[in-house]
Design an enzyme around this catalytic site. Sequence first.
Site, mmCIF file in Angstrom:
data_model
loop_
_atom_site.group_PDB
_atom_site.id
_atom_site.type_symbol
_atom_site.label_atom_id
_atom_site.label_comp_id
_atom_site.label_asym_id
_atom_site.label_seq_id
_atom_site.Cartn_x
_atom_site.Cartn_y
_atom_site.Cartn_z
ATOM 1 C CE LYS A 54 -4.493 -1.222 0.330
ATOM 2 N NZ LYS A 54 -5.457 -0.789 -0.486
ATOM 3 C CB SER A 306 -0.565 -8.143 -1.236
ATOM 4 O OG SER A 306 -1.394 -8.730 -0.411
#
Length: 324
Positions: A54, A306
């Site tokens: 992110k 991720s």
Amino acid sequence: MRTSLPLQAIFEALDHIRPYLDATPLHFSPALSDYLGAQVWLKLECRQPTGSFKVRGALNKLSHLQHSMRDGGVISASAGNHGLGVAFAAQKLGIQAVTIVIPHTAAESKRDRLKGFDIELIEEGKTYEEAHQTALQLATERDWTYIPAYDDVEIIAGQGTIGLEIMQQHPATEIVVVPVGGGGLIAGIASAAKQINPICEVIGIQAAASPAGRLSLQNGQPFDPYDHEPTIADGLAGGFGKIPFYLARMLIDRIELCSEQELKEAVYALLKHEQIVAEPSGAISVHPNARADENWQGRQVVCVISGGNLSMPLLRQILRETEE
């Protein structure tokens, strides 16, 4: 509505983030190759300074803000990882006034990391959507700039730099498996990968408790917000954004689902075979469900890990349940 993201925008995003972030490793895993029946490479976004991908989108977005907007303050909502990305990016870019709104259900590991930044941290609501609505209201009241978690072209371009790195690090890549939540990650990666190699497959995988991405593709319209069931993959819970949907609906080959038990199996597989600690939202890409009925024997597959912000209580639970 914009329906494509030029490769040039993703290269420009890479220029914005490179002063602050190095390329993450692409690691070949013999053990997980046996597990998935393919030649498996792991794109380790869990090695980012905030523990997740992110931070890329946040850096790109905040880098585009005019100085008056930076000085006025920024605010965002997050299940945890996006908030960490915004806090990190703001620190690097010298933005002083930062507020992050998280739900009361946010993982302890992410909440604790957020407390390490010089930000205002607000806990509100039981879900990301409730935190999101609170943050939007505060942004209006304070006249601050709201930083979306996924439904934004500059955020998506930042996440797309992962796709650039994958194709640069391993040009022979045939399949990329991407965790799916709000859609920013898969939209960015698909936009980069498909423009570089149009025959590369992009496969999404998400929690069965929150199948908004799969439903969006099946029904031809974005499901956002989405009233999801409880899931340990908090980073994948909720809706699939409008902008990611229109950018990537023709680029995503398919989206598969994992049950809560299968999410635990994915976390355990990474830990057992590679000693990599990943949260369920990040580990999901290595679960065999991504293959569906395909034979991947000999194919070059990149699984995007991720995020790695796994709480200790959940880790203990997974170890206890999977080793019984």
